[in-house]
Enzyme design. Structure first.
Site, PDB file in Angstrom:
ATOM      1  N   HIS A  25      39.912  37.112  34.700  1.00  0.00           N
ATOM      2  CA  HIS A  25      41.165  37.553  35.447  1.00  0.00           C
ATOM      3  C   HIS A  25      41.182  38.490  36.282  1.00  0.00           C
ATOM      4  O   HIS A  25      40.683  39.936  35.375  1.00  0.00           O
ATOM      5  CB  HIS A  25      43.090  36.715  34.965  1.00  0.00           C
ATOM      6  CG  HIS A  25      43.326  38.085  33.676  1.00  0.00           C
ATOM      7  ND1 HIS A  25      43.975  39.504  34.508  1.00  0.00           N
ATOM      8  CD2 HIS A  25      42.609  37.889  32.281  1.00  0.00           C
ATOM      9  CE1 HIS A  25      44.119  39.930  33.397  1.00  0.00           C
ATOM     10  NE2 HIS A  25      43.635  39.274  32.019  1.00  0.00           N
ATOM     11  N   CYS A  26      41.294  38.637  37.440  1.00  0.00           N
ATOM     12  CA  CYS A  26      42.481  40.193  37.898  1.00  0.00           C
ATOM     13  C   CYS A  26      43.876  39.559  37.800  1.00  0.00           C
ATOM     14  O   CYS A  26      44.408  40.040  37.171  1.00  0.00           O
ATOM     15  CB  CYS A  26      41.649  39.996  39.409  1.00  0.00           C
ATOM     16  SG  CYS A  26      42.063  38.711  40.374  1.00  0.00           S
ATOM     17  N   THR A  27      44.366  40.955  38.991  1.00  0.00           N
ATOM     18  CA  THR A  27      45.530  41.225  39.028  1.00  0.00           C
ATOM     19  C   THR A  27      46.586  39.594  39.478  1.00  0.00           C
ATOM     20  O   THR A  27      47.303  39.812  38.571  1.00  0.00           O
ATOM     21  CB  THR A  27      46.140  41.792  40.291  1.00  0.00           C
ATOM     22  OG1 THR A  27      44.936  43.225  40.000  1.00  0.00           O
ATOM     23  CG2 THR A  27      47.437  42.701  39.800  1.00  0.00           C
TER      24      THR A  27
END
Length: 119
Positions: A25-27
């Site tokens: 996941h990213c932000t």
């Protein structure tokens, strides 16, 4: 956990746990690498509560969740038993459309509940 139903729905509509090669996941996004993207029910996911949109880009199947993506990711790891890389940097800028969608979803995602309640 409060994201259990959301995660179960995501897993079911991306083709099940067996269709996941990896996930990070990213932000704001869950970034899946799926074995077969055609098994995913993209239209259903785009319309589902708790999901801002779905973006297919660069060999990744990205489910845009919003700022609480880390909590959703933890629940996903528990339900699937997968091990992931945790958060990855947002260094792939993607196309202009992808960046525009990120901007709009980042602005409006926190206010969606309030807008829905006042409607």
């Amino acid at each position: 956990m409060k994201y259990a139903q959301l995660v179960a729905m995501i897993i079911e509509n991306i083709g099940g746990k067996d269709n996941i090669n990896s996930v990070v996941h990213c932000t704001t996004r869950l970034r899946f690498k799926l074995k077969d993207e055609h098994r995913a029910n993209t239209d259903y996911l785009k319309a589902a509560d708790g999901i801002v949109t779905v973006v297919q880009s660069g060999g990744q199947y990205q489910v845009v969740i919003g700022n609480h993506v880390a909590d959703v990711y933890q629940e996903l790891m528990q339900q699937t038993g997968l091990t992931g890389q945790e958060q990855v940097p947002d260094d792939d800028k993607g196309s202009l459309l992808d960046r525009f969608i990120d901007l709009i979803s980042g602005i409006f995602a926190p206010a969606l509940g309030l807008l829905a309640a006042t409607g």
